[in-house]
Write an enzyme that holds these catalytic residues in place. Structure first.
Site, PDB file in Angstrom:
ATOM      1  N   ASP A 263       0.771  -1.081   0.064  1.00 47.84           N
ATOM      2  CA  ASP A 263       0.071  -0.046  -0.260  1.00 47.84           C
ATOM      3  C   ASP A 263       0.927   1.335   0.006  1.00 47.84           C
ATOM      4  OD1 ASP A 263      -2.167   1.673  -0.141  1.00 47.84           O
ATOM      5  OD2 ASP A 263      -3.233   0.696   1.731  1.00 47.84           O
TER       6      ASP A 263
HETATM    7  C1  NOJ Z   1      -4.094   4.083  -0.047  1.00 46.17           C
HETATM    8  C2  NOJ Z   1      -5.357   2.997   0.286  1.00 46.17           C
HETATM    9  O1  NOJ Z   1      -5.178   2.309   1.481  1.00 46.17           O
HETATM   10  C3  NOJ Z   1      -5.282   1.824  -0.625  1.00 46.17           C
HETATM   11  O2  NOJ Z   1      -6.622   1.231  -0.569  1.00 46.17           O
HETATM   12  C4  NOJ Z   1      -5.274   2.424  -2.327  1.00 46.17           C
HETATM   13  O3  NOJ Z   1      -5.369   1.471  -3.223  1.00 46.17           O
HETATM   14  C5  NOJ Z   1      -3.880   3.196  -2.218  1.00 46.17           C
HETATM   15  N1  NOJ Z   1      -3.818   3.992  -1.214  1.00 46.17           N
HETATM   16  C6  NOJ Z   1      -3.725   3.790  -3.703  1.00 46.17           C
HETATM   17  O4  NOJ Z   1      -4.599   4.631  -3.900  1.00 46.17           O
END
Ligand code: NOJ
Length: 719
Positions: A263
């Site tokens: 993430d």
């Molecule tokens: C953070 C989020 O937790 C995740 O769900 C997302 O896909 C990513 N950022 C990318 O935007």
């Protein structure tokens, strides 16, 4: 395969590391300059690294994707196309109801259709991978990200997870309008302590296996090609470095051979967690756990090379990760056509097309949950005057958080929907108050109440604004903000023919509405066609099709509240006010205000006697449970018949009930149908005390019922 192996042989270590790097599009060189500025420097990116970056997130549209890919191909010495990824959570430009609402449809075919529509739009915008589905089981409505999940039940989440993956990928990924799904957030992100986003998770292996893992597993079995570890720690280990999760379970037990992508900045955050001292150590830990791509934190580009040179990370480890990325690119046909389905023209034709809008409108009606109805709904279309009051009366921001390229201006407000439905009626609107959480201003309430009093019917549009749920948007109090409570009091007193339309990204604690409102229709955040769907439902052109995928508490203090809890040694057996020395609150019931599986519609259903084909079964046998359901109301309608089971005694205590199957059926008025479910050994399996999956002999209780609140009425034995 040979082609990829040959390519790998040609790649320098820097080029390989580039494949393991994902950057925001804003960091990439569109012009062929070799200039690296502040933000890139912070991530330790060299011009060479930027040239061979393997994937991108957060880009604008087809045109910008095409420009970025083109510039990249001109710079990358080996001409390896980049992967473009986006959060296609509930739509791309056309926005569908939030996933929590989609869970409430209990209709996987419909969900699949909606997801395919989003995949096609996304593919036309140049998206190669959707960061979806989010399959975190959710029990605590304080957490803002419950809106992204399909709810509190492992069985329903698993079915929804499969539908999302099939909707995105189909079985034929080589068709360019399908895009790979990325299952997230692995694992148990939804169990963040106190519902506060990014907070600690700590749970037993049993709880993890029984409740939190099944949906991810189902989505992976359905063929999902990527997995994203979660931000949280479990038992003190951040997921991105969690070998037990990423190696033992995901790769070894489940045989997942796709790409694992961190993430956003999660590798760097390991320092902040206090798990590693340096980013270099973070890169090592993430690599060891099997995280292939690093999203936006700079630990891989800065340190992987050094780690290889020091012999801490082997070239085989790097090659395995790179090959997984290359294989994905190859599967998508990017080496032949790096732009795939991206086209500004197709993008324009598809976005918010009539066809996709119609599907949103249908999905929003199927997802809407009628929580209460004393008979005011549906309203007659013959009404002469309508007051639409509340902060969501004219609000176009009802598409929900995480809505990709969606725009508020594309959305239909309630007022617009009702005006289109009743072109001849006298329609007034009044905002009454804001939707801000901490606002105290009630100066507009009287005017709104006056408008309600002067109309044949009133539609009170209240709830929670779209940016008050979603990532980073936890709430410590999930009741209605003060001005909205005052507004509701005044409007409900002013006009007895009032229906409440609720807009929300999470279950809210609304006992006062439960008491005072003649009707409550929960629209969730319904997406682009929200106002039209609301008008269809209010005036009877559609019937509410949703059943709650997540319980609504009476009070925030009950959170987490969920139906499949344990019995405890001292369950509450009578009124909470008079009970003593049992598991209860002094000031609130244990049960939720509206339980999982619950939802009314415009007709009523009666359940006959539940019949079992036998009262015992052997592990290789089966029992059929059936019930006759009759539509006893005045209209045709859909019912969700739910199978709940309890394993009464087991080596580890089992929940008071668990959903094991459901069928959504449509019955004409007066029609009856027998609905049957097969129970086999598989239905009865769980994660046992000895750490294996399997059933245990003994007695089971069962119900076929309209919601999780129904008592279990029948029993059978497994020999
Ligand atoms: C953070 C989020 O937790 C995740 O769900 C997302 O896909 C990513 N950022 C990318 O935007």
């Amino acid at each position: 395969m040979k082609k990829l192996e040959n390519l790998l042989k040609k790649m320098s270590l820097d080029q390989k590391i580039g494949q393991l790097l994902q950057l925001n599009s804003s960091l990439l060189n569109r012009e062929k300059t070799n200039i690296v500025t502040g933000p890139q420097q912070k991530l330790g990116l060299t011009p060479e690294m930027l040239q061979c970056c393997g994937s991108v997130l957060n880009f604008d549209c087809a045109e910008s994707m095409i420009a970025l890919q083109k510039a990249h191909l001109e710079q990358d010495p080996l001409g390896i196309p980049m992967l473009f990824m986006m959060d296609v959570i509930h739509g791309c430009r056309t926005i569908f109801p939030i996933p929590l609402a989609m869970g409430c449809t209990f209709d996987t075919e419909l969900v699949k259709k909606c997801v395919t529509m989003s995949a096609k739009e996304a593919a036309a915008s140049g998206v190669h991978v959707a960061f979806s589905p989010m399959l975190d089981l959710v029990r605590d409505a304080r957490w803002g990200r419950v809106m992204e999940s399909t709810g509190e039940d492992p069985y329903l989440n698993a079915r929804m997870g499969e539908a999302f993956v099939k909707g995105f990928q189909s079985d034929i990924l080589d068709r360019p309008e399908y895009i790979p799904a990325c299952v997230k957030h692995f694992a148990a992100y939804g169990a963040a302590e106190a519902g506060r986003d990014y907070n600690t998770v700590d749970m037993s292996e049993h709880v993890l296996r029984e409740y939190y893992l099944p949906a991810y597993k189902a989505a992976i079995d359905a063929g999902a090609l990527l997995v994203m570890p979660s931000f949280n720690t479990i038992g003190g280990t951040p997921s991105v470095a969690n070998k037990h999760l990423l190696r033992d379970i995901l790769r070894d037990e489940w045989g997942f051979d796709g790409v694992v992508i961190s993430d956003y900045a999660a590798i760097r955050e390991m320092r902040v967690h206090g798990y590693v001292e340096t980013d270099k150590e973070g890169a090592l830990k993430a690599m060891e756990a099997g995280c292939d791509i690093e999203m936006m934190s700079g630990a891989y580009p800065k340190h992987l090379k050094e780690l290889v040179e020091e012999g801490k990370v082997s070239m085989e480890q790097i090659d395995r990760a790179v090959m997984r990325v290359l294989r994905l690119k190859d599967k998508l046909g990017l080496f032949e056509n790096p732009y795939r389905y991206a086209s500004a023209i197709t993008e324009k034709v598809l976005s918010t097309s009539f066809e996709s809008r119609s599907l949103v409108r249908k999905a929003a009606a199927e997802a809407a949950v009628l929580l209460k109805n004393d008979g005011v709904l549906p309203f007659s279309k013959d009404v002469k005057s309508v007051a639409i009051v509340g902060p969501f009366a004219e609000e176009k921001g009802i598409k929900g958080f995480w809505s990709c390229y969606g725009k508020d201006e594309d959305c239909v407000s309630v007022a617009e929907g009702v005006r289109a439905k009743l072109p001849d009626a006298d329609i007034v609107t009044a905002k009454g108050c804001s939707h801000e959480l901490l606002d105290r201003d009630t100066s507009g309430v009287d005017e709104a109440a006056k408008a309600a009093a002067g109309a044949d019917i009133a539609i009170l549009c209240i709830g929670e604004y779209q940016n008050h749920s979603g990532e980073g948007n936890s709430r410590a109090d999930i009741s209605l903000p003060y001005p909205q409570r005052k507004l509701a009091e005044a409007v409900l007193a002013a006009n007895p023919n009032t229906a409440v339309l609720l807009f929300t990204g999470r279950p809210l604690a609304i006992p006062e509405l439960g008491e005072a409102a003649p009707a409550i229709l929960n629209m969730w955040q319904p997406g682009t066609e929200g106002g039209n769907a609301a008008a269809d439902l209010l005036f009877g052109d559609a019937a509410p099709g949703g059943r709650l995928a997540m319980s609504f508490p009476y009070m925030t203090g009950q959170c987490p509240v969920y139906y499949n809890h344990m019995n405890t040694g001292r369950p509450l057996k009578k009124d909470f006010r008079t009970a003593a020395y049992c598991s209860r609150y002094q000031d609130c019931p244990n049960d939720p205000l509206y339980p999982f599986g619950f939802g009314l519609t415009y007709t009523t259903f009666e359940y006959g006697e539940i019949k079992l084909s036998a009262d015992s079964m052997k592990p290789d046998g089966k029992i059929t449970a059936s019930v006759t359901v009759t539509n006893t109301g005045d209209r045709d309608g859909a019912e969700v018949v739910q199978l709940y089971l309890r394993d009464n005694v087991a080596s580890l205590v089992r929940p008071v009930k668990e959903l094991k199957g459901y069928q959504k059926i449509f019955l004409r008025k007066g029609e009856s149908r027998e609905v049957s479910f097969e129970i086999t050994d598989e239905t009865l399996r769980f994660w046992r005390a000895d750490g294996t999956y399997g059933s245990e002999p003994g007695e089971f209780s069962l119900a076929l019922a309209p919601s999780s609140a129904a008592p279990l009425t029948n029993t059978f034995r497994l020999d």
